[in-house]
Motif scaffolding. Structure first.
Motif, PDB file in Angstrom:
ATOM      1  N   LEU A  33      30.395  29.762  48.392  1.00 45.56           N
ATOM      2  CA  LEU A  33      29.798  30.280  49.621  1.00 45.56           C
ATOM      3  C   LEU A  33      30.010  29.325  50.790  1.00 45.56           C
ATOM      4  CD1 LEU A  33      26.503  31.782  48.212  1.00 45.56           C
ATOM      5  CD2 LEU A  33      28.322  33.051  49.367  1.00 45.56           C
ATOM      6  N   GLU A  34      29.859  28.038  50.548  1.00 45.02           N
ATOM      7  CA  GLU A  34      30.023  27.053  51.611  1.00 45.02           C
ATOM      8  C   GLU A  34      31.460  27.015  52.122  1.00 45.02           C
ATOM      9  OE1 GLU A  34      28.282  22.702  52.304  1.00 45.02           O
ATOM     10  OE2 GLU A  34      29.610  22.808  50.565  1.00 45.02           O
ATOM     11  N   GLN A  35      32.410  27.123  51.210  1.00 43.46           N
ATOM     12  CA  GLN A  35      33.820  26.998  51.579  1.00 43.46           C
ATOM     13  C   GLN A  35      34.441  28.305  52.067  1.00 43.46           C
ATOM     14  OE1 GLN A  35      35.681  25.212  48.152  1.00 43.46           O
ATOM     15  NE2 GLN A  35      34.233  23.518  48.162  1.00 43.46           N
ATOM     16  N   GLY A  36      34.024  29.443  51.475  1.00 45.94           N
ATOM     17  CA  GLY A  36      34.687  30.702  51.806  1.00 45.94           C
ATOM     18  C   GLY A  36      33.776  31.814  52.275  1.00 45.94           C
ATOM     19  N   GLY A  37      32.477  31.578  52.202  1.00 50.95           N
ATOM     20  CA  GLY A  37      31.533  32.586  52.654  1.00 50.95           C
ATOM     21  C   GLY A  37      31.310  33.691  51.622  1.00 50.95           C
ATOM     22  N   PRO A  38      30.418  34.616  51.950  1.00 50.74           N
ATOM     23  CA  PRO A  38      30.096  35.712  51.029  1.00 50.74           C
ATOM     24  C   PRO A  38      31.311  36.557  50.632  1.00 50.74           C
ATOM     25  CG  PRO A  38      28.416  35.564  52.717  1.00 50.74           C
ATOM     26  CD  PRO A  38      29.514  34.621  53.109  1.00 50.74           C
ATOM     27  N   THR A  39      32.230  36.767  51.558  1.00 51.04           N
ATOM     28  CA  THR A  39      33.421  37.572  51.239  1.00 51.04           C
ATOM     29  C   THR A  39      34.216  36.950  50.105  1.00 51.04           C
ATOM     30  OG1 THR A  39      33.532  38.368  53.511  1.00 51.04           O
ATOM     31  CG2 THR A  39      35.533  38.564  52.200  1.00 51.04           C
ATOM     32  N   GLU A  40      34.371  35.637  50.139  1.00 48.91           N
ATOM     33  CA  GLU A  40      35.103  34.927  49.082  1.00 48.91           C
ATOM     34  C   GLU A  40      34.386  35.049  47.737  1.00 48.91           C
ATOM     35  OE1 GLU A  40      38.244  32.784  47.507  1.00 48.91           O
ATOM     36  OE2 GLU A  40      38.047  33.499  49.552  1.00 48.91           O
ATOM     37  N   LEU A  41      33.073  34.902  47.744  1.00 52.72           N
ATOM     38  CA  LEU A  41      32.305  35.023  46.504  1.00 52.72           C
ATOM     39  C   LEU A  41      32.455  36.417  45.911  1.00 52.72           C
ATOM     40  CD1 LEU A  41      30.250  33.870  44.450  1.00 52.72           C
ATOM     41  CD2 LEU A  41      28.465  34.837  45.926  1.00 52.72           C
ATOM     42  N   ILE A  42      32.276  37.428  46.726  1.00 53.50           N
ATOM     43  CA  ILE A  42      32.348  38.807  46.236  1.00 53.50           C
ATOM     44  C   ILE A  42      33.763  39.143  45.772  1.00 53.50           C
ATOM     45  CG2 ILE A  42      32.109  41.228  46.912  1.00 53.50           C
ATOM     46  CD1 ILE A  42      29.695  40.248  48.667  1.00 53.50           C
ATOM     47  N   SER A  43      34.775  38.646  46.467  1.00 52.74           N
ATOM     48  CA  SER A  43      36.159  38.853  46.024  1.00 52.74           C
ATOM     49  C   SER A  43      36.386  38.234  44.649  1.00 52.74           C
ATOM     50  CB  SER A  43      37.145  38.249  47.025  1.00 52.74           C
ATOM     51  OG  SER A  43      37.092  38.929  48.245  1.00 52.74           O
ATOM     52  N   GLY A  44      35.818  37.049  44.425  1.00 57.85           N
ATOM     53  CA  GLY A  44      35.933  36.406  43.119  1.00 57.85           C
ATOM     54  C   GLY A  44      35.248  37.194  42.024  1.00 57.85           C
ATOM     55  N   VAL A  45      34.066  37.732  42.330  1.00 52.87           N
ATOM     56  CA  VAL A  45      33.348  38.570  41.365  1.00 52.87           C
ATOM     57  C   VAL A  45      34.171  39.810  41.042  1.00 52.87           C
ATOM     58  CG1 VAL A  45      31.316  40.034  41.031  1.00 52.87           C
ATOM     59  CG2 VAL A  45      31.057  37.730  41.970  1.00 52.87           C
ATOM     60  N   ARG A  46      34.745  40.445  42.046  1.00 55.04           N
ATOM     61  CA  ARG A  46      35.564  41.648  41.822  1.00 55.04           C
ATOM     62  C   ARG A  46      36.788  41.337  40.967  1.00 55.04           C
ATOM     63  NH1 ARG A  46      31.449  44.416  42.436  1.00 55.04           N
ATOM     64  NH2 ARG A  46      30.880  45.103  44.505  1.00 55.04           N
ATOM     65  N   ALA A  47      37.393  40.174  41.151  1.00 53.78           N
ATOM     66  CA  ALA A  47      38.548  39.786  40.333  1.00 53.78           C
ATOM     67  C   ALA A  47      38.138  39.598  38.874  1.00 53.78           C
ATOM     68  CB  ALA A  47      39.181  38.506  40.882  1.00 53.78           C
ATOM     69  N   ILE A  48      36.979  38.980  38.663  1.00 57.18           N
ATOM     70  CA  ILE A  48      36.478  38.799  37.294  1.00 57.18           C
ATOM     71  C   ILE A  48      36.181  40.159  36.659  1.00 57.18           C
ATOM     72  CG2 ILE A  48      34.506  37.947  35.948  1.00 57.18           C
ATOM     73  CD1 ILE A  48      34.452  35.557  37.975  1.00 57.18           C
ATOM     74  N   GLU A  49      35.559  41.046  37.409  1.00 62.40           N
ATOM     75  CA  GLU A  49      35.269  42.388  36.884  1.00 62.40           C
ATOM     76  C   GLU A  49      36.559  43.119  36.527  1.00 62.40           C
ATOM     77  OE1 GLU A  49      31.165  43.423  39.314  1.00 62.40           O
ATOM     78  OE2 GLU A  49      33.090  43.947  40.220  1.00 62.40           O
ATOM     79  N   ALA A  50      37.571  43.036  37.386  1.00 63.65           N
ATOM     80  CA  ALA A  50      38.844  43.722  37.143  1.00 63.65           C
ATOM     81  C   ALA A  50      39.552  43.186  35.902  1.00 63.65           C
ATOM     82  CB  ALA A  50      39.748  43.589  38.369  1.00 63.65           C
TER      83      ALA A  50
END
Length: 73
Positions: A33-50
């Motif tokens: 979150l500090e480095q990439g913000g909420p968008t980065e976190l959610i993108s990472g979660v979506r990649a893990i889900e995929a």
């Protein structure tokens, strides 16, 4: 001080981890979150889900869910 709140998709305890592992995961979440913000976190979660469409590696009730994250310093 770093503060965050997240829906279940961004919650480090959502993978049924023990508290020690959840604490480590929370630090990783805060760093993302500090480095990439909420968008980065959610993108990472979506990649893990995929990468886990059968929901076997990361046990959950459905492939994907809503995701919300707020970060403040």
């Amino acid at each position: 001080m770093r503060v965050s709140t997240a829906s279940d998709a961004g919650d480090p305890k959502s993978a049924n981890e023990d508290w020690a592992m959840a604490s480590e995961s929370l630090i990783v979440v805060l760093d993302v979150l500090e480095q990439g913000g909420p968008t980065e976190l959610i993108s990472g979660v979506r990649a893990i889900e995929a990468a886990d469409p059968s929901c076997m590696r990361w046990a959950r009730n459905k492939r994907s869910d809503d995701a919300t994250a707020v970060y403040a310093t």
